[in-house]
Write a protein that holds these residues in place. Structure first.
Motif, PDB file in Angstrom:
ATOM      1  N   PRO A  12      -9.809  -5.460  28.633  1.00 39.42           N
ATOM      2  CA  PRO A  12      -9.795  -4.828  27.561  1.00 39.42           C
ATOM      3  C   PRO A  12      -8.443  -4.419  26.859  1.00 39.42           C
ATOM      4  N   ALA A  13      -7.983  -4.461  25.807  1.00 45.51           N
ATOM      5  CA  ALA A  13      -6.875  -4.221  25.281  1.00 45.51           C
ATOM      6  C   ALA A  13      -6.792  -2.643  25.068  1.00 45.51           C
ATOM      7  N   VAL A  14      -6.158  -1.652  25.742  1.00 45.39           N
ATOM      8  CA  VAL A  14      -6.034  -0.269  25.623  1.00 45.39           C
ATOM      9  C   VAL A  14      -4.843   0.286  24.761  1.00 45.39           C
ATOM     10  N   VAL A  15      -5.017   0.948  23.664  1.00 45.13           N
ATOM     11  CA  VAL A  15      -3.741   1.163  23.008  1.00 45.13           C
ATOM     12  C   VAL A  15      -3.996   2.725  22.728  1.00 45.13           C
ATOM     13  N   LEU A  16      -2.844   3.607  22.953  1.00 44.80           N
ATOM     14  CA  LEU A  16      -2.887   4.931  22.682  1.00 44.80           C
ATOM     15  C   LEU A  16      -1.909   5.054  21.444  1.00 44.80           C
ATOM     16  N   ILE A  17      -2.726   5.637  20.424  1.00 39.44           N
ATOM     17  CA  ILE A  17      -1.830   5.822  19.231  1.00 39.44           C
ATOM     18  C   ILE A  17      -1.329   7.299  19.096  1.00 39.44           C
ATOM     19  N   THR A  18      -0.156   7.416  19.323  1.00 41.32           N
ATOM     20  CA  THR A  18       0.635   8.981  19.408  1.00 41.32           C
ATOM     21  C   THR A  18       1.700   9.173  18.180  1.00 41.32           C
ATOM     22  N   LYS A  19       2.070  10.039  18.061  1.00 43.72           N
ATOM     23  CA  LYS A  19       3.396  10.713  17.247  1.00 43.72           C
ATOM     24  C   LYS A  19       4.122  11.620  18.363  1.00 43.72           C
ATOM     25  N   TRP A  43      -1.909  -0.724  29.778  1.00 36.91           N
ATOM     26  CA  TRP A  43      -2.447  -0.232  28.510  1.00 36.91           C
ATOM     27  C   TRP A  43      -0.965  -0.054  27.625  1.00 36.91           C
ATOM     28  N   SER A  44      -1.147   0.089  26.326  1.00 37.48           N
ATOM     29  CA  SER A  44       0.076   0.388  25.565  1.00 37.48           C
ATOM     30  C   SER A  44       0.039   1.566  24.713  1.00 37.48           C
ATOM     31  N   GLU A  45       1.281   1.793  24.017  1.00 36.51           N
ATOM     32  CA  GLU A  45       1.263   2.995  23.314  1.00 36.51           C
ATOM     33  C   GLU A  45       1.904   2.611  21.948  1.00 36.51           C
ATOM     34  N   GLN A  46       1.357   3.157  20.936  1.00 36.23           N
ATOM     35  CA  GLN A  46       2.152   2.937  19.402  1.00 36.23           C
ATOM     36  C   GLN A  46       2.184   4.279  18.946  1.00 36.23           C
ATOM     37  N   SER A  47       3.221   4.326  18.231  1.00 37.63           N
ATOM     38  CA  SER A  47       3.479   5.739  17.430  1.00 37.63           C
ATOM     39  C   SER A  47       3.345   5.496  15.929  1.00 37.63           C
ATOM     40  N   ILE A  48       2.733   6.316  15.358  1.00 40.26           N
ATOM     41  CA  ILE A  48       2.200   6.401  13.772  1.00 40.26           C
ATOM     42  C   ILE A  48       3.666   6.304  13.064  1.00 40.26           C
ATOM     43  N   ASP A  49       4.800   6.938  13.599  1.00 40.85           N
ATOM     44  CA  ASP A  49       6.124   6.613  13.155  1.00 40.85           C
ATOM     45  C   ASP A  49       6.620   5.362  12.773  1.00 40.85           C
ATOM     46  N   ASP A  50       6.099   4.475  13.799  1.00 40.79           N
ATOM     47  CA  ASP A  50       6.662   3.020  13.774  1.00 40.79           C
ATOM     48  C   ASP A  50       5.566   2.128  12.783  1.00 40.79           C
ATOM     49  N   ASP A  51       4.588   2.579  12.229  1.00 40.25           N
ATOM     50  CA  ASP A  51       3.641   1.837  11.540  1.00 40.25           C
ATOM     51  C   ASP A  51       2.877   2.679  10.326  1.00 40.25           C
ATOM     52  N   ALA A  52       3.220   2.139   9.263  1.00 36.17           N
ATOM     53  CA  ALA A  52       2.598   3.025   8.133  1.00 36.17           C
ATOM     54  C   ALA A  52       1.000   2.861   8.100  1.00 36.17           C
ATOM     55  N   ALA A  53       0.660   1.681   8.360  1.00 37.67           N
ATOM     56  CA  ALA A  53      -0.742   1.614   8.293  1.00 37.67           C
ATOM     57  C   ALA A  53      -1.547   2.564   9.435  1.00 37.67           C
ATOM     58  N   VAL A  65      -7.210   6.480  20.949  1.00 37.99           N
ATOM     59  CA  VAL A  65      -7.551   5.601  21.938  1.00 37.99           C
ATOM     60  C   VAL A  65      -8.347   4.450  21.227  1.00 37.99           C
ATOM     61  N   LEU A  66      -7.741   3.362  21.357  1.00 39.15           N
ATOM     62  CA  LEU A  66      -8.392   2.067  20.931  1.00 39.15           C
ATOM     63  C   LEU A  66      -8.837   1.284  22.109  1.00 39.15           C
ATOM     64  N   VAL A  67      -9.787   0.655  22.233  1.00 39.16           N
ATOM     65  CA  VAL A  67     -10.156  -0.110  23.207  1.00 39.16           C
ATOM     66  C   VAL A  67     -10.621  -1.528  22.340  1.00 39.16           C
ATOM     67  N   ASP A  68     -10.000  -2.553  22.636  1.00 45.79           N
ATOM     68  CA  ASP A  68     -10.211  -3.938  21.931  1.00 45.79           C
ATOM     69  C   ASP A  68     -10.232  -3.775  20.455  1.00 45.79           C
ATOM     70  N   GLY A  69      -9.626  -2.839  19.860  1.00 43.56           N
ATOM     71  CA  GLY A  69      -9.247  -2.602  18.440  1.00 43.56           C
ATOM     72  C   GLY A  69     -10.244  -1.528  18.000  1.00 43.56           C
ATOM     73  N   VAL A  70     -10.986  -0.937  18.636  1.00 42.12           N
ATOM     74  CA  VAL A  70     -12.084   0.052  18.136  1.00 42.12           C
ATOM     75  C   VAL A  70     -11.729   1.347  18.643  1.00 42.12           C
ATOM     76  N   ARG A  84     -16.277   4.945  31.377  1.00 44.68           N
ATOM     77  CA  ARG A  84     -17.379   4.227  31.022  1.00 44.68           C
ATOM     78  C   ARG A  84     -17.140   3.012  30.210  1.00 44.68           C
ATOM     79  N   THR A  85     -16.492   3.345  28.848  1.00 47.15           N
ATOM     80  CA  THR A  85     -16.131   2.250  28.063  1.00 47.15           C
ATOM     81  C   THR A  85     -15.339   1.252  28.522  1.00 47.15           C
ATOM     82  N   LEU A  86     -14.401   1.560  29.311  1.00 49.96           N
ATOM     83  CA  LEU A  86     -13.559   0.399  29.992  1.00 49.96           C
ATOM     84  C   LEU A  86     -14.450  -0.400  31.148  1.00 49.96           C
ATOM     85  N   THR A  87     -15.129   0.256  32.022  1.00 45.80           N
ATOM     86  CA  THR A  87     -16.161  -0.428  32.834  1.00 45.80           C
ATOM     87  C   THR A  87     -17.041  -1.186  32.219  1.00 45.80           C
TER      88      THR A  87
END
Length: 94
Positions: A12-19, A43-53, A65-70, A84-87
């Motif tokens: 699963p793609a795990v993304v943490l959105i931060t600032k 997992w990866s991290e993305q900052s809201i400062d780098d992406d207007a959307a 936290v997004l898992v597979d885009g959700v 539990r979600t990742l398992t």
């Protein structure tokens, strides 16, 4: 041809959105690191400062936290729920 072997299922793609300068983001980073390490996932991290959307969508809910885009969690990350979600996403849970 796609494999039907469950051993070949993608992680699963795990993304943490931060600032920046966000104490909850530090806590979330630690939680995501613990959970994914225990499951052998990356997992990866993305900052809201780098992406207007991302900023428009999540500005009031950081960290997220997004898992597979959700979106699966925000503000304070529940490690048990993320585990539990990742398992389930790995196909190893019942």
């Amino acid at each position: 041809m796609a494999s039907t072997d469950p051993q070949q299922a993608p992680s699963p793609a795990v993304v943490l959105i931060t600032k920046p300068n966000c104490h909850l983001c530090e806590d979330a980073r630690d939680a995501v690191t613990r959970v994914t390490a225990a499951l052998g996932l990356e997992w990866s991290e993305q900052s809201i400062d780098d992406d207007a959307a991302l900023r428009e969508r999540f500005a009031e809910e950081i960290p997220v936290v997004l898992v597979d885009g959700v979106q699966r969690d925000f503000w304070r990350i529940d490690e048990a729920r993320l585990t539990r979600t990742l398992t389930r996403a790995l196909g190893t849970g019942h």
